[in-house]
Design a protein around this motif. Structure first.
Motif, PDB file in Angstrom:
ATOM      1  N   ARG A   5      43.087  18.778  63.849  1.00 24.93           N
ATOM      2  CA  ARG A   5      42.908  19.379  65.159  1.00 24.93           C
ATOM      3  C   ARG A   5      43.623  20.718  65.241  1.00 24.93           C
ATOM      4  N   THR A   6      42.891  21.742  65.692  1.00 25.00           N
ATOM      5  CA  THR A   6      43.498  23.072  65.726  1.00 25.00           C
ATOM      6  C   THR A   6      44.684  23.121  66.682  1.00 25.00           C
ATOM      7  N   GLU A   7      44.601  22.333  67.769  1.00 26.30           N
ATOM      8  CA  GLU A   7      45.659  22.420  68.779  1.00 26.30           C
ATOM      9  C   GLU A   7      46.802  21.452  68.497  1.00 26.30           C
TER      10      GLU A   7
ATOM     11  N   ALA B 190      51.027  22.403  67.805  1.00 25.84           N
ATOM     12  CA  ALA B 190      51.802  22.906  68.943  1.00 25.84           C
ATOM     13  C   ALA B 190      52.158  21.760  69.884  1.00 25.84           C
ATOM     14  N   LYS B 191      51.254  20.821  70.012  1.00 26.51           N
ATOM     15  CA  LYS B 191      51.496  19.734  70.965  1.00 26.51           C
ATOM     16  C   LYS B 191      52.558  18.757  70.482  1.00 26.51           C
TER      17      LYS B 191
ATOM     18  N   ALA C 187      53.649  23.937  72.559  1.00 26.54           N
ATOM     19  CA  ALA C 187      52.545  24.266  73.477  1.00 26.54           C
ATOM     20  C   ALA C 187      53.109  24.669  74.833  1.00 26.54           C
TER      21      ALA C 187
ATOM     22  N   GLU D 210      47.711  26.207  78.480  1.00 29.07           N
ATOM     23  CA  GLU D 210      47.668  24.823  77.998  1.00 29.07           C
ATOM     24  C   GLU D 210      47.654  23.914  79.229  1.00 29.07           C
TER      25      GLU D 210
ATOM     26  N   GLU E 131      40.258  23.864  76.756  1.00 24.39           N
ATOM     27  CA  GLU E 131      40.791  22.696  76.050  1.00 24.39           C
ATOM     28  C   GLU E 131      41.724  22.004  77.034  1.00 24.39           C
TER      29      GLU E 131
ATOM     30  N   ASN F 226      38.534  23.194  71.373  1.00 23.71           N
ATOM     31  CA  ASN F 226      38.752  24.220  70.353  1.00 23.71           C
ATOM     32  C   ASN F 226      38.366  23.710  68.971  1.00 23.71           C
ATOM     33  N   THR F 227      38.688  22.463  68.707  1.00 20.72           N
ATOM     34  CA  THR F 227      38.382  21.904  67.395  1.00 20.72           C
ATOM     35  C   THR F 227      36.880  21.778  67.184  1.00 20.72           C
TER      36      THR F 227
ATOM     37  N   GLN G  94      41.612  32.285  73.731  1.00 18.14           N
ATOM     38  CA  GLN G  94      42.088  31.638  74.959  1.00 18.14           C
ATOM     39  C   GLN G  94      41.202  32.034  76.135  1.00 18.14           C
TER      40      GLN G  94
ATOM     41  N   CYS H 165      45.852  15.902  75.517  1.00 19.75           N
ATOM     42  CA  CYS H 165      46.275  17.090  76.263  1.00 19.75           C
ATOM     43  C   CYS H 165      47.683  17.521  75.875  1.00 19.75           C
TER      44      CYS H 165
END
Lengths: 766, 168, 266
Positions: free
Chosen positions: A11-13, A16-17, A22, A242, A488, A494-495, A516, B105
């Motif tokens: 997953r691209t995000e 950061a999470k 994030a 985010e 997102e 995004n993915t 973004q 999320c």
């Protein structure tokens, strides 16, 4: 070719999470920033007499905004533009925003909030759908009705009128028709994203406004601010940060917060951060529309549907917001995945003096499908058929038309899905096993299911009106930037866009950059709602990328079959010889799609996902508590772009819908949510959920990326009726109102028991 | 709040000494996010229900929104920013969350990761019931928890395999 | 400090209740006396008379105590039902008692175990039977200059059959709607109930001992008639209300049903 679509790529995000990197809106601080708070009404309806600012804080330091500061006509642009940005003369619901305050010290401005009091003269208020319809007290428009729909297919009235004749002929040995009626209710549901709502607004030197925040639809906010302040569109900039969950709760509501933050920013000349605290978020923002549905159904002797007469009512709260659209989707889904020659749906959304209800995943369909799927079990029982046999005799088939006249071009295959779901859940064996259990056991088990569908994309001509656009840009070194307004919010936008783009271009995931969502940079791809992001916008991503690829190929810079390196070289060459390389794609309705807004007939949705959900429950008859022991969710979705993300969507939706079915009870007191705390509004914890077993089938949809249909909302529709059906199977009591709290269920169990123990009656009487 | 004099509180956060001068009842959550600029710890409810604010204080999971900073004086605090082994070295739990879809999320994720880390430190191979109980104080609205459980199970395997629990 | 300015200082332990009330504005801003570091008020100790639990002992510490797990298991069951791990790490038994919510999870277990509280002040030490401690809704036999120091549980004869069931709004992190803690011991032949304790939470302004229900079965054979008599008598012992979480009717019904179910199976 790479073939990332269909794989669970990283997953691209993700990184950061999991590292805390994030950045959500409350993580950002701007120099000179003020904290904003909202002072709200404490009463349901009344005329404001005075606003008092008690001593206790240095008021001269505090920025104060009231309705006087709102540009005329002080209405938040949405559909009917009836909602004041700040209450001026009349307040129409508890928690209605009246005054805004801002100050650099967060604690001080909180204290200031408590020092503002609103004096009012009470006005009569309306707190139920029936009271709204009775019209004795009119609180909105001329008749408290935001919107009505009528769907009429065949002639329901004639069927009902002809029934006595049929009954007589039945006595003479002819066809016997049965009428089965039922009434079903669903309560409000709070989205309960774990990140509360929040916006940061600042004015720009050119007189514009920049807004950053937790939101699903940057262009909705943009449109609202442009209209409200009369600012030139290019001077208003909305940036999605985010976002910690949305579920529809951050679809339209952020426009109001953005307006508030912008008002404070304009008045103070400073950036303003407005973050809701949890209790405020729960009490003041939108919830799922409560509903009441009445069914009157005529079936023939073989259990085939002859007529469905449906009354579908939604409580919209004090202002219109999105009620017409919620009503629309609920209406179109009201007759479900069945074929019935005569269908009438009379639908209304009415006004009450409660904070306006709004978008929540499912958007009307969970309400009407709860009623329908409960009712189908009731009908089956009344005509002596098993729930599954009844469904089989009535599923809509390829080539047949739905109640709004949509021809099923693709085979729904519900019969096969049903068989598979029952097999996966071991339904028949468990039904037999549970029936054989010693009746003196206090914990009783039951199986139940629901069969349903969910239309993806905006209804009817909605997608046409949105006219969504996606742009892509290749950089000289062969990276491709995707510019879309889709946000997102946890679902993995995004993915999947990255996968779709990489496949469309024949390059690597790492070569794609999803920009973004910033209205100053990306085009309007429409809102991130209605299960459209993958199916509609993803398809635009696919096509826009295709445009770049074709441009290179037709320019002789790239071969049809090419490697990633060749693509990069081609981009470099194009840039050197011709300049920037861009592609774009605008929504076009699939060929042959036709919808008539006037008659409310035609192709309501481009595609439906079809599903069968099965619940296994245990009911503790001592306490009325229901536990879901196992849950099977089977759906046909066109194409699974990313198995982990798709599975996650269904699991999360099922969990949220289990909350809707059993736990999430909003306690209303005079139009206000009295249990606005996470302690008292109950969502499921890790200890409350069953194993959720998700299965997909794929019947590719020609106009979705890689064949995909939308799935984001689908899981919300089938859980509550499956559970309610299972509860009836377990304890023999029909539960037609959700949430099915232990209080309600125990009451029903005791009445069914006769409450066999007379002492219980005594105990209850004491 | 302004009548009570500020106090000096010294604590170690993610291995680094920190000193702040604040009202003694200021929430540890606010000190971490504002005074110490560690915004990874989140506020979801302010009432100790959602667990988004979970941190480790002296190795124990606590809700930082319910902890007055004075009670963390002299304590060893770990936040999400201190879980990874280094700039490129994720904890097994973090890696597993990415691979298995344990974060959607992401707002509950910092607290959920900390709760998972401390669970595995106490019980190296938790069964399903133990995982559910260990995470019961951390609410997730997006995932339905299924993939979080999977991530924890996966991390339990690689955690013991890697010894210190840090993987690339 | 408490003696010098009675009523000014409010004792503050783990904060799991007080911080929530402070955040919601339900408490006036005041002065809080942090007790967290008072090590002498923490810990579980076996004595010749039974067991002593320091008021600052957390739920996690209760759960970790083998002694309590063996001899007073209902306390661990109560602790396990209270919040998630983070709450258990900071919530204390003294705080649970002093917050005096009728919905608290440990008090019914404490009543079953005939707990006694040790209260301390500059004036000395005082012992109060726990079943006399709560006098009314949020009214306790606790002077403004006193602290709860210890909870004492007397040694128990063997043979008690114990039970704890909390009915909450969900399976974890839930405030109780009805909570039953109970224990009884039969005579040697198993013919009659020698002694019994029945305690309930969330069904009255304070945690209650259901003495009328107990009387209905104490000394009796545990037959169907006795069970029904106890369930019937229970209605006199409790006074549940409608509130944000549940209804009086539900609580009344469920209290009776829980008792009946336990007595039939015990």
């Amino acid at each position: 070719m790479s073939g990332f679509v269909g794989q669970s790529v990283p997953r691209t995000e993700g990184r950061a999470k999991v590292t805390g990197a994030a950045r959500y809106v409350d993580d950002v601080t701007l120099p000179g920033m003020l904290h904003g708070v909202t002072v709200r009404s404490t009463f349901a309806r009344g005329r404001i007499r005075d606003i008092r600012f008690a001593d206790g804080v240095p008021w001269s330091e505090i920025t104060v905004v009231t309705a006087k500061d709102v540009p005329a006509p002080n209405r938040l642009p949405l559909i009917l533009d009836d909602q004041p940005v700040l209450a001026d003369d009349v307040v129409n619901h508890p928690e209605e925003p009246v005054v805004l305050l801002a100050h650099p010290d967060k604690d001080l401005v909180e204290k200031a909030r408590r020092l503002v009091s609103i004096e009012f003269d009470a006005l009569p208020s309306v707190h139920s759908i029936d009271d709204a319809l009775a019209g004795k007290t009119v609180v909105w428009g001329t008749d408290n009705v935001f919107k009505s729909f009528l769907v009429a297919r065949g002639d329901v009235a004639a069927v009902f009128a002809g029934l006595p004749t049929i009954a007589r002929s039945a006595a003479a040995g002819g066809d016997a028709h049965r009428i089965i009626a039922g009434e079903y209710e669903t309560g409000a549901q709070e989205q309960l994203y774990i990140e509360p709502q929040g916006i940061i607004a600042q004015v720009t030197p050119d007189g514009g406004i920049t807004v950053r925040g937790s939101l699903q639809c940057p262009y909705y906010v943009h449109t609202a601010l442009v209209k409200l302040f009369g600012t030139a569109p290019h001077k208003v900039r909305v940036v999605q940060m985010e976002t910690g969950g949305g579920f529809g709760g951050k679809e339209e509501y952020p426009s109001l917060i953005a307006a508030h933050a912008a008002l404070l920013a304009r008045k103070s000349g400073r950036p303003v951060k407005l973050i809701y605290d949890r209790a405020e978020d729960m009490a003041a923002t939108t919830k799922r529309h409560p509903s009441r549905t009445r069914h009157r159904t005529v079936v023939d002797r073989e259990g085939r549907l002859v007529a469905m007469d449906i009354e579908f009512l939604l409580d919209g709260g004090a202002y219109c917001t999105l009620s017409p659209v919620v009503l629309s989707r609920g209406t179109i889904h009201a007759s479900g995945p069945y074929f019935c020659p005569n269908v009438r749906v009379r639908a209304k959304a009415v006004a009450t003096n409660t904070p306006p209800h709004g978008a929540f995943r499912g958007f009307g369909a969970p309400q009407s499908l709860f009623a329908l799927e409960r009712h189908m079990d009731v009908v089956a029982k009344a005509v002596g058929l098993s729930p599954e046999e009844f469904r089989r005799r009535n599923f809509i088939q390829q080539g047949q038309t739905s109640a709004v006249g949509q021809v099923m071009r693709e085979a729904p295959n519900m019969d096969r899905l049903l068989s598979r779901a029952l097999e996966l859940s071991d339904y028949q064996a468990k039904v037999a096993k549970f029936a054989a259990v010693d009746p003196s056991q206090s914990v009783k088990k039951g199986m139940g299911f629901a069969t349903f569908m969910h239309g993806a994309g905006f209804t009817g001509s909605g997608e046409d009106h949105l006219a969504s656009v996606v742009e892509v840009e290749a950089t000289p070194d062969g990276r491709v930037r995707v510019l879309a307004a889709s946000t997102e919010i946890g679902q993995g936008t995004n993915t999947i866009f990255t996968q779709i783009a990489a496949d469309a271009l024949g390059i690597d995931l790492g070569d794609i950059e999803i920009i973004q969502p910033d209205t100053g940079v990306v085009p309007n791809s429409g809102p991130t709602v209605a299960s459209r992001t993958c199916m509609v916008v993803g398809h635009l991503v696919e096509k826009a990328c295709g445009e770049i690829r074709r441009a290179l190929i037709s320019g002789g810079l790239l071969a049809e079959q090419h490697t990633r390196d060749e693509f990069r070289r081609a981009c470099r060459q194009h840039f050197d010889e011709q300049g920037p390389l861009r592609g774009s794609s605008r929504y076009e309705p699939p060929p042959g799609i036709h919808w008539d807004d006037e008659t409310y007939q035609g192709d309501a949705y481009g595609a439906y996902a079809w599903a069968v959900y099965v619940a296994e429950v245990s009911v503790d008859t001592i306490t009325g508590e229901t536990k879901v022991d196992d849950f099977v969710a089977l759906q046909e979705v066109g194409r699974v772009i990313h198995p982990v993300l798709a599975g996650g969507q269904i699991e999360g939706g099922v969990a949220q819908a289990i909350g809707y079915a059993l736990y999430e009870h909003v306690v209303w007191r005079d139009g206000r949510m009295a249990n606005a705390q996470m302690t008292n509004y109950i969502m499921p914890t890790s200890m409350d959920l069953p194993p959720i077993r998700v299965y997909f089938e794929e019947q590719p949809y020609a106009h979705g990326p890689g064949g995909a249909k939308g799935i984001g909302e689908l899981p919300m529709d089938g859980v509550a009726p499956a559970i309610a059906n299972a509860i009836e199977a377990a304890v023999g009591v029909p539960m037609n109102s959700i949430p099915i709290t232990p209080e309600l269920l125990l009451d029903a169990i005791q009445r069914a028991e006769g409450s066999a123990d007379p002492r219980d009656e005594e105990v209850a009487r004491v | 709040m302004s009548e009570v004099p500020a106090v000096t509180v010294r604590l170690t956060v993610n291995g680094r000494e920190a000193e702040v001068r604040v009202h003694p009842m200021r929430r540890l959550l606010d000190v971490l996010r504002t005074e110490l600029h560690l915004t990874g710890t989140k506020e979801g409810c302010g009432e100790g229900e959602c667990g988004a604010c979970s941190v480790l204080v002296n190795g124990e999971l606590v809700n930082s929104c319910l902890t007055p900073v004075l009670q963390a004086d002299g304590a060893d605090v770990t936040t999400i920013e201190g879980i990874a082994g280094g700039p490129d070295v994720l904890h097994a739990v973090q890696q597993a969350f990415i691979t298995h879809g344990g974060a959607q999320c992401g707002i509950c994720t910092p607290g959920m990761v900390l709760a998972s880390v401390t669970l595995l430190e106490r019980t190296a191979h938790p069964n399903d019931e133990q995982i559910r109980a260990g995470l019961a104080g951390n609410l997730c609205r997006c995932t339905g928890y299924m993939r979080i459980f999977e991530a924890v199970r996966q991390a339990a395997t690689s955690h013991t395999a890697a010894g210190a629990g840090k993987t690339k | 400090m408490l003696a010098a300015a009675p009523g000014k200082w409010r004792p503050f332990a783990g904060g799991t209740d007080l911080m929530v009330q402070l955040e919601s504005g339900a408490l006036p801003e005041g002065q809080y006396l942090g007790l967290w570091k008072l090590g002498e008020l923490r810990g579980v100790r076996e004595t010749s008379a039974g067991v002593e639990i320091g008021a600052l002992t957390t739920y996690s510490e209760i759960l970790a105590s083998d002694l309590l797990g063996r001899e007073y298991p209902l306390l661990g069951q109560a602790a396990r039902e209270t919040g998630g791990v983070a709450t258990q790490n900071r919530g204390t038994i003294g705080g649970n008692i002093a917050n005096a919510s009728p919905a608290a999870d440990t008090p019914p277990a404490l009543l079953v175990y005939d707990a006694e509280l040790e209260l301390i002040s500059v004036r000395g030490t005082r012992r109060v039977p726990y079943d006399a401690f709560h006098r009314g809704y949020k009214k306790m036999d606790l002077a403004p200059d006193e602290l709860i120091a210890r909870v004492r549980l007397p040694k128990r004869a063997p043979g008690w059959r114990e039970h704890y069931r909390k009915v909450g709004t969900r399976k974890a992190q839930a405030i109780s709607k009805v909570c039953l803690a109970a224990a009884l011991v039969m005579d040697a032949t198993g013919g009659a109930v020698v002694d019994v304790r029945i305690a309930l939470g969330s069904v009255a302004p304070t945690v209650v001992r259901a003495r009328q229900a107990e009387a209905a079965i104490r000394g009796q054979p545990l037959d169907a008639a006795a069970v029904e008599a106890a369930v019937h008598a229970l209605a006199q012992d409790i006074a549940p209300i409608d509130d944000i979480r549940s209804t009086a009717r539900y609580r009344l019904s469920v209290a009776g049903r829980l008792l009946r179910d336990w007595l039939r199976r015990v």
